[in-house]
Write a protein that holds these residues in place. Structure first.
Motif, PDB file in Angstrom:
ATOM      1  N   ASN A 236       0.783  -1.233   0.000  1.00 37.93           N
ATOM      2  CA  ASN A 236       0.000   0.000   0.000  1.00 37.93           C
ATOM      3  C   ASN A 236       0.819   1.290   0.000  1.00 37.93           C
ATOM      4  N   TRP A 237       1.994   1.257   0.596  1.00 40.55           N
ATOM      5  CA  TRP A 237       2.761   2.500   0.716  1.00 40.55           C
ATOM      6  C   TRP A 237       3.629   2.740  -0.520  1.00 40.55           C
ATOM      7  N   GLN A 238       3.569   3.958  -0.990  1.00 40.63           N
ATOM      8  CA  GLN A 238       4.302   4.358  -2.192  1.00 40.63           C
ATOM      9  C   GLN A 238       5.189   5.565  -1.856  1.00 40.63           C
ATOM     10  N   ILE A 239       6.400   5.553  -2.343  1.00 38.75           N
ATOM     11  CA  ILE A 239       7.297   6.693  -2.193  1.00 38.75           C
ATOM     12  C   ILE A 239       7.515   7.309  -3.573  1.00 38.75           C
ATOM     13  N   PHE A 240       7.597   8.638  -3.634  1.00 33.26           N
ATOM     14  CA  PHE A 240       7.861   9.294  -4.905  1.00 33.26           C
ATOM     15  C   PHE A 240       8.782  10.492  -4.684  1.00 33.26           C
ATOM     16  N   GLY A 241       9.469  10.867  -5.715  1.00 32.08           N
ATOM     17  CA  GLY A 241      10.366  12.017  -5.650  1.00 32.08           C
ATOM     18  C   GLY A 241      10.420  12.710  -6.988  1.00 32.08           C
TER      19      GLY A 241
END
Length: 274
Positions: A236-241
């Motif tokens: 479920n957890w998403q990281i973006f940059g």
């Protein structure tokens, strides 16, 4: 700025090693590009909620930088190759045609610049620039089957004027679920109304601020590069940059409002995908 970008890229790369490949792999995004989010699982509703932290120039042409926390994510509904979305102050529609053409249109609200955006008082006397409803039209075309190379064209128009963006990009290590790295380069153009909204000084503003009257012509605005990253840390957890560097043309740089001949920003965020 380059050092900060490198440090964030290293941090994101390290985090990706811990990402889970379970349910995230079953997701199939509309297009496998990190800059085009898709919280659905092929069809139906998709909801993503999170926060991003950005370090960016305080306003167009500023030499002041600020740290800003913004909401991230959005609400989406997908039916096959059509995706409707609501994110922030924009609502729109995307569709994929022949697996190689992505069309997008959205209606949003563009907020104007305020005098208080400069803590050093460099906008005193200029008042608030125009805010207004905008229409965005975008077309992306994949040059190869997996979207590794693509062309991009965007037009933003409305009460505040018109901005055109034309570029190309490449997707590195991108997966069908929309994760990976994306690097792009673009050239931007603006009409006189949009140009003077950010960099022009009319008679009233000149008297109030002491800056010389300035009328910026339509035409070339800037050239820039941008980097996008997206990865699932688990189901479920998403990281973006993201990182952006934009170098202004001479007409913009010569404006008395411009304290720098470039704009830059870098950010990182997390989204919980329901």
């Amino acid at each position: 700025m380059k050092k900060i970008v490198l440090q964030v890229a290293t941090f994101l790369g390290a985090l990706s090693c811990f990402g889970s490949s379970t349910a995230a792999e079953t997701r199939t995004a509309l297009v496998p590009l990190p800059s085009i989010d898709d919280f659905t699982n092929g069809d139906g509703w998709g909801v993503g909620l999170g926060l991003s932290v950005e370090y960016e120039t305080a306003y167009e042409g500023s030499d002041e930088f600020e740290l800003e926390v913004d909401p991230a994510g959005g609400v989406q509904w997908r039916n096959g190759e059509h995706l409707f979305f609501w994110a922030g102050e924009a609502i729109g529609w995307r569709t994929l045609a022949r697996d190689a053409w992505l069309f997008q249109t959205s209606v949003g609200y563009e907020e104007g610049r305020e005098e208080s955006d400069s803590e050093d008082g460099r906008l005193d006397g200029l008042g608030e620039s125009n805010s207004g409803v905008t229409l965005l039209l975008e077309v992306r075309h994949a040059l190869v089957d997996d979207w590794r190379y693509f062309l991009d064209g965007r037009v933003l128009t409305g009460e505040i004027g018109t901005l055109g963006i034309f570029g190309a990009g490449t997707c590195l290590g991108c997966e069908p679920n929309g994760t990976g790295w994306e690097i792009g380069a673009a050239v931007t153009f603006h009409d006189g109304k949009y140009a003077n909204r950010d960099f022009g000084v009319n008679t009233r503003q000149s008297i109030a601020s002491g800056l010389p009257e300035t009328d910026v012509d339509s035409g070339y605005r800037s050239i820039g590069v941008n980097v996008n990253y997206r990865n699932y840390l688990n189901e479920n957890w998403q990281i973006f940059g993201e990182a952006l560097y934009e170098a202004y043309g001479s007409d913009v740089s010569d404006s008395p409002i411009s304290r720098n001949d470039y704009e830059a920003e870098i950010g990182i965020g997390f989204i919980y995908v329901f």
